[in-house]
Design a protein around this motif. Structure first.
Motif, PDB file in Angstrom:
ATOM      1  N   GLN A   1       0.851  -1.191   0.000  1.00 34.68           N
ATOM      2  CA  GLN A   1       0.000   0.000   0.000  1.00 34.68           C
ATOM      3  C   GLN A   1       0.883   1.237   0.000  1.00 34.68           C
ATOM      4  O   GLN A   1       1.885   1.292   0.736  1.00 34.68           O
ATOM      5  CB  GLN A   1      -0.916  -0.040   1.239  1.00 34.68           C
ATOM      6  CG  GLN A   1      -2.119   0.858   1.189  1.00 34.68           C
ATOM      7  CD  GLN A   1      -3.147   0.540   2.281  1.00 34.68           C
ATOM      8  OE1 GLN A   1      -3.048  -0.438   3.008  1.00 34.68           O
ATOM      9  NE2 GLN A   1      -4.163   1.384   2.381  1.00 34.68           N
TER      10      GLN A   1
ATOM     11  N   PHE B   1       0.896   5.340   0.791  1.00 35.89           N
ATOM     12  CA  PHE B   1       0.183   6.351   1.558  1.00 35.89           C
ATOM     13  C   PHE B   1       0.831   7.708   1.333  1.00 35.89           C
ATOM     14  O   PHE B   1       2.015   7.816   1.015  1.00 35.89           O
ATOM     15  CB  PHE B   1       0.264   6.058   3.063  1.00 35.89           C
ATOM     16  CG  PHE B   1      -0.412   4.802   3.507  1.00 35.89           C
ATOM     17  CD1 PHE B   1       0.284   3.598   3.517  1.00 35.89           C
ATOM     18  CD2 PHE B   1      -1.722   4.822   3.945  1.00 35.89           C
ATOM     19  CE1 PHE B   1      -0.325   2.437   3.946  1.00 35.89           C
ATOM     20  CE2 PHE B   1      -2.339   3.656   4.380  1.00 35.89           C
ATOM     21  CZ  PHE B   1      -1.633   2.467   4.381  1.00 35.89           C
TER      22      PHE B   1
ATOM     23  N   GLN C   1       1.318  11.340   3.584  1.00 35.38           N
ATOM     24  CA  GLN C   1       1.183  11.947   4.909  1.00 35.38           C
ATOM     25  C   GLN C   1       1.584  13.407   4.821  1.00 35.38           C
ATOM     26  O   GLN C   1       2.708  13.735   4.446  1.00 35.38           O
ATOM     27  CB  GLN C   1       2.044  11.214   5.949  1.00 35.38           C
ATOM     28  CG  GLN C   1       1.803  11.714   7.368  1.00 35.38           C
ATOM     29  CD  GLN C   1       2.491  10.863   8.417  1.00 35.38           C
ATOM     30  OE1 GLN C   1       3.560  10.320   8.196  1.00 35.38           O
ATOM     31  NE2 GLN C   1       1.871  10.722   9.589  1.00 35.38           N
TER      32      GLN C   1
ATOM     33  N   GLY D   1       1.955  16.780  10.299  1.00 38.66           N
ATOM     34  CA  GLY D   1       1.049  16.818  11.436  1.00 38.66           C
ATOM     35  C   GLY D   1      -0.264  16.100  11.217  1.00 38.66           C
ATOM     36  O   GLY D   1      -1.178  16.214  12.041  1.00 38.66           O
ATOM     37  N   LYS D   2      -0.366  15.362  10.141  1.00 36.14           N
ATOM     38  CA  LYS D   2      -1.623  14.684   9.830  1.00 36.14           C
ATOM     39  C   LYS D   2      -1.438  13.166   9.808  1.00 36.14           C
ATOM     40  O   LYS D   2      -0.318  12.653   9.835  1.00 36.14           O
ATOM     41  CB  LYS D   2      -2.126  15.136   8.448  1.00 36.14           C
ATOM     42  CG  LYS D   2      -2.359  16.640   8.326  1.00 36.14           C
ATOM     43  CD  LYS D   2      -3.538  17.094   9.118  1.00 36.14           C
ATOM     44  CE  LYS D   2      -3.775  18.585   9.011  1.00 36.14           C
ATOM     45  NZ  LYS D   2      -4.079  19.023   7.639  1.00 36.14           N
ATOM     46  N   GLY D   3      -2.558  12.477   9.726  1.00 31.27           N
ATOM     47  CA  GLY D   3      -2.518  11.028   9.583  1.00 31.27           C
ATOM     48  C   GLY D   3      -2.191  10.627   8.165  1.00 31.27           C
ATOM     49  O   GLY D   3      -1.828  11.453   7.330  1.00 31.27           O
ATOM     50  N   LEU D   4      -2.335   9.354   7.877  1.00 29.31           N
ATOM     51  CA  LEU D   4      -1.997   8.817   6.568  1.00 29.31           C
ATOM     52  C   LEU D   4      -3.240   8.713   5.691  1.00 29.31           C
ATOM     53  O   LEU D   4      -4.292   8.289   6.155  1.00 29.31           O
ATOM     54  CB  LEU D   4      -1.389   7.421   6.709  1.00 29.31           C
ATOM     55  CG  LEU D   4       0.088   7.331   7.072  1.00 29.31           C
ATOM     56  CD1 LEU D   4       0.364   7.860   8.457  1.00 29.31           C
ATOM     57  CD2 LEU D   4       0.572   5.901   6.942  1.00 29.31           C
TER      58      LEU D   4
ATOM     59  N   SER E   1      -4.572   6.809   2.336  1.00 27.98           N
ATOM     60  CA  SER E   1      -4.285   5.723   1.411  1.00 27.98           C
ATOM     61  C   SER E   1      -4.397   6.208  -0.027  1.00 27.98           C
ATOM     62  O   SER E   1      -5.371   6.864  -0.403  1.00 27.98           O
ATOM     63  CB  SER E   1      -5.260   4.570   1.647  1.00 27.98           C
ATOM     64  OG  SER E   1      -5.029   3.529   0.725  1.00 27.98           O
TER      65      SER E   1
ATOM     66  N   LEU F   1       4.667   7.236   1.860  1.00 30.97           N
ATOM     67  CA  LEU F   1       5.069   6.044   2.595  1.00 30.97           C
ATOM     68  C   LEU F   1       4.605   4.796   1.862  1.00 30.97           C
ATOM     69  O   LEU F   1       3.480   4.736   1.361  1.00 30.97           O
ATOM     70  CB  LEU F   1       4.469   6.053   4.004  1.00 30.97           C
ATOM     71  CG  LEU F   1       5.010   7.127   4.952  1.00 30.97           C
ATOM     72  CD1 LEU F   1       4.009   7.420   6.052  1.00 30.97           C
ATOM     73  CD2 LEU F   1       6.323   6.687   5.558  1.00 30.97           C
TER      74      LEU F   1
ATOM     75  N   PHE G   1       6.252  -0.540   7.458  1.00 33.68           N
ATOM     76  CA  PHE G   1       6.385   0.693   6.698  1.00 33.68           C
ATOM     77  C   PHE G   1       7.843   0.997   6.393  1.00 33.68           C
ATOM     78  O   PHE G   1       8.747   0.677   7.175  1.00 33.68           O
ATOM     79  CB  PHE G   1       5.835   1.874   7.500  1.00 33.68           C
ATOM     80  CG  PHE G   1       4.348   2.006   7.487  1.00 33.68           C
ATOM     81  CD1 PHE G   1       3.570   1.294   8.385  1.00 33.68           C
ATOM     82  CD2 PHE G   1       3.721   2.851   6.586  1.00 33.68           C
ATOM     83  CE1 PHE G   1       2.189   1.420   8.383  1.00 33.68           C
ATOM     84  CE2 PHE G   1       2.334   2.987   6.578  1.00 33.68           C
ATOM     85  CZ  PHE G   1       1.582   2.265   7.480  1.00 33.68           C
TER      86      PHE G   1
END
Lengths: 109, 113
Positions: free
Chosen positions: A34, A36, A38, A41-44, A46, A89, A99
């Motif tokens: 997968q 990603f 990012q 300061g944020k999440g991932l 997809s 990522l 990861f």
């Protein structure tokens, strides 16, 4: 032990260029891979999921390929835009998800 | 909900305090994962639930870390007697099933002073 490596660690390119991000993994016995994105300061988020039986997936300007036998995946970004600037990522799933450390991409306006 | 949510978004703790981090997965998602992300690194796996069962906790760094998902939906990651090295972003993800696409929450940034 599965290891995931992403090269380069950082990349700056002018807007409009096509670019390739690389991901390699040491154990080819994976269920899927997968990609990603990012933002700081944020999440991932997809981007693309490639199952082990697949060779590539496409979404808009993004194309990801998978070569299990060589333990490699590439993420191709066409016609890059400043909004593409982020950390990308790569992650593989075998018995758990592993990861890479990511590639920090900066698109120059 | 529409996505994975986590709370609090930010947590500052004094060394030695206990903290609890909450994750609300996407409704109907069977699998739930916790990750720890240090600055400049990729996320590292902590633990995995399938419904209420904790199937893998091999990534938990010490016995001070404990996770639960008692009803198979919301999960809590608890860290006892926090240490400075616990400072990181804690990410939660869910998927329809274990091998499916994972969807991440925004994370909880924990700072231990």
């Amino acid at each position: 032990k599965q290891e995931v490596t992403q090269i380069p660690a950082a990349l700056s390119v002018p807007e409009g260029e096509n670019l390739v991000l690389n991901c390699s993994f040491t154990d080819s016995a994976i269920y899927n891979l997968q990609w990603f994105r990012q933002d700081p300061g944020k999440g991932l988020t997809s981007l693309l999921l490639i199952q082990s039986s697949q060779r590539e997936q496409t979404s808009g300007r993004l194309n990801a390929s998978l070569d299990k036998s060589s333990g490699r995946s590439t993420l191709y970004i066409a016609a890059s835009q400043p909004g593409d600037s982020a950390t990308y990522l790569c992650a593989v799933l075998d018995d758990k998800i592993i990861f890479g450390k990511g590639t920090r991409l900066h698109i120059l306006p | 909900g529409a996505g994975v949510s986590q709370s609090p978004r930010y947590k500052v703790a004094k060394r030695g305090q206990d903290v609890a981090l909450r994750c609300d997965p996407i409704s109907g998602h069977v699998s739930l994962f916790w990750y720890q992300q240090a600055l400049g690194q990729g996320p590292e796996f902590l633990t995995y639930f399938q419904n209420e069962a904790q199937l893998d906790k091999s990534g938990l760094p010490s016995d001070r870390f404990f996770a639960e998902r008692p009803e198979g939906s919301v999960s809590t990651l608890k860290i006892q007697r926090t240490q400075q090295e616990d400072s990181a972003v804690y990410l939660c993800a869910s998927s329809l099933q274990g091998e499916g696409e994972q969807f991440f929450g925004p994370g909880t940034r924990l700072t231990v002073l």
